[in-house]
Design a protein around this motif. Sequence first.
Motif, PDB file in Angstrom:
ATOM      1  N   UNK A   5      -0.377  -6.085  -5.676  1.00 21.36           N
ATOM      2  CA  UNK A   5      -0.681  -7.515  -5.715  1.00 21.36           C
ATOM      3  C   UNK A   5      -2.172  -7.769  -5.931  1.00 21.36           C
ATOM      4  N   UNK A   6      -3.002  -7.174  -5.097  1.00 19.87           N
ATOM      5  CA  UNK A   6      -4.441  -7.468  -5.145  1.00 19.87           C
ATOM      6  C   UNK A   6      -5.252  -6.431  -5.903  1.00 19.87           C
ATOM      7  N   UNK A   7      -4.746  -5.210  -6.041  1.00 19.86           N
ATOM      8  CA  UNK A   7      -5.492  -4.155  -6.703  1.00 19.86           C
ATOM      9  C   UNK A   7      -6.435  -3.426  -5.767  1.00 19.86           C
ATOM     10  N   UNK A   8      -6.347  -3.704  -4.465  1.00 14.43           N
ATOM     11  CA  UNK A   8      -7.228  -3.078  -3.480  1.00 14.43           C
ATOM     12  C   UNK A   8      -6.974  -1.574  -3.427  1.00 14.43           C
ATOM     13  N   UNK A   9      -8.036  -0.745  -3.540  1.00  8.15           N
ATOM     14  CA  UNK A   9      -7.843   0.706  -3.572  1.00  8.15           C
ATOM     15  C   UNK A   9      -7.751   1.354  -2.193  1.00  8.15           C
ATOM     16  N   UNK A  10      -8.262   0.675  -1.169  1.00  7.52           N
ATOM     17  CA  UNK A  10      -8.271   1.274   0.168  1.00  7.52           C
ATOM     18  C   UNK A  10      -7.198   0.648   1.039  1.00  7.52           C
ATOM     19  N   UNK A  11      -6.753   1.385   2.036  1.00  5.91           N
ATOM     20  CA  UNK A  11      -5.728   0.884   2.944  1.00  5.91           C
ATOM     21  C   UNK A  11      -4.384   0.763   2.257  1.00  5.91           C
ATOM     22  N   UNK A  12      -4.094   1.671   1.338  1.00  9.32           N
ATOM     23  CA  UNK A  12      -2.862   1.633   0.544  1.00  9.32           C
ATOM     24  C   UNK A  12      -1.717   2.288   1.301  1.00  9.32           C
ATOM     25  N   UNK A  13      -0.563   1.647   1.317  1.00 10.62           N
ATOM     26  CA  UNK A  13       0.630   2.198   1.966  1.00 10.62           C
ATOM     27  C   UNK A  13       1.618   2.607   0.884  1.00 10.62           C
ATOM     28  N   UNK A  14       1.816   3.912   0.723  1.00 10.75           N
ATOM     29  CA  UNK A  14       2.649   4.434  -0.359  1.00 10.75           C
ATOM     30  C   UNK A  14       4.081   3.915  -0.335  1.00 10.75           C
ATOM     31  N   UNK A  15       4.655   3.844   0.850  1.00 13.46           N
ATOM     32  CA  UNK A  15       6.061   3.471   0.964  1.00 13.46           C
ATOM     33  C   UNK A  15       6.339   2.084   0.392  1.00 13.46           C
ATOM     34  N   UNK A  16       5.347   1.213   0.431  1.00 13.14           N
ATOM     35  CA  UNK A  16       5.540  -0.163  -0.021  1.00 13.14           C
ATOM     36  C   UNK A  16       4.732  -0.507  -1.270  1.00 13.14           C
ATOM     37  N   UNK A  17       3.747   0.300  -1.600  1.00 15.02           N
ATOM     38  CA  UNK A  17       2.914   0.034  -2.774  1.00 15.02           C
ATOM     39  C   UNK A  17       1.961  -1.128  -2.558  1.00 15.02           C
ATOM     40  N   UNK A  18       1.637  -1.398  -1.292  1.00 13.28           N
ATOM     41  CA  UNK A  18       0.770  -2.523  -0.958  1.00 13.28           C
ATOM     42  C   UNK A  18      -0.393  -2.063  -0.096  1.00 13.28           C
ATOM     43  N   UNK A  19      -1.440  -2.884  -0.060  1.00 13.57           N
ATOM     44  CA  UNK A  19      -2.530  -2.610   0.872  1.00 13.57           C
ATOM     45  C   UNK A  19      -2.083  -3.072   2.252  1.00 13.57           C
ATOM     46  N   UNK A  20      -2.786  -2.616   3.267  1.00 14.71           N
ATOM     47  CA  UNK A  20      -2.417  -2.947   4.645  1.00 14.71           C
ATOM     48  C   UNK A  20      -2.467  -4.450   4.895  1.00 14.71           C
ATOM     49  N   UNK A  21      -3.389  -5.131   4.236  1.00 15.72           N
ATOM     50  CA  UNK A  21      -3.550  -6.570   4.433  1.00 15.72           C
ATOM     51  C   UNK A  21      -2.357  -7.329   3.856  1.00 15.72           C
ATOM     52  N   UNK A  22      -1.992  -7.008   2.622  1.00 13.27           N
ATOM     53  CA  UNK A  22      -0.847  -7.660   1.990  1.00 13.27           C
ATOM     54  C   UNK A  22       0.452  -7.306   2.709  1.00 13.27           C
ATOM     55  N   UNK A  23       0.547  -6.055   3.155  1.00 13.69           N
ATOM     56  CA  UNK A  23       1.738  -5.640   3.893  1.00 13.69           C
ATOM     57  C   UNK A  23       1.912  -6.481   5.149  1.00 13.69           C
ATOM     58  N   UNK A  24       0.824  -6.673   5.896  1.00 14.23           N
ATOM     59  CA  UNK A  24       0.887  -7.434   7.148  1.00 14.23           C
ATOM     60  C   UNK A  24       1.281  -8.884   6.885  1.00 14.23           C
ATOM     61  N   UNK A  25       0.696  -9.485   5.855  1.00 14.21           N
ATOM     62  CA  UNK A  25       1.031 -10.868   5.511  1.00 14.21           C
ATOM     63  C   UNK A  25       2.496 -11.005   5.132  1.00 14.21           C
ATOM     64  N   UNK A  26       2.952 -10.114   4.255  1.00 16.90           N
ATOM     65  CA  UNK A  26       4.326 -10.198   3.774  1.00 16.90           C
ATOM     66  C   UNK A  26       5.326  -9.889   4.884  1.00 16.90           C
TER      67      UNK A  26
END
Length: 105
Positions: free
Chosen positions: A70-91
């Motif tokens: 979603x954001x293209x953020x390179x750090x805090x990436x969660x492989x299982x979901x393909x999202x950064x930690x921030x987007x994962x928490x929001x979603x």
Amino acid sequence: MAKESMKAREVKRAKMVARYAEKRAALKKIIATADVNTEEGAMAAYEAARKLQAIPRNANPIRLHNRCKITGRPKGYMRQFGLSRIQFREMASNGLIPGVKKASW
């Protein structure tokens, strides 16, 4: 959010990796299985290594970097979901990720 150019660069690299994957695998197999004790085997391995070096650097899968979809953020990436930690928490908080709910105790 990451710059659009950074996201585009990663997409371009991913396409290049996919394009050259079969050729790289074949050359790596030749190098690994060649009998370097014989002259024929040594020459085959040498030629395969030269061809492997001629392939573009960005065709190497090591050069890929995981980025949030979603954001293209390179750090805090969660492989299982393909999202950064921030987007994962929001979603997850909004209930947009199936099977994930906030822990409470």
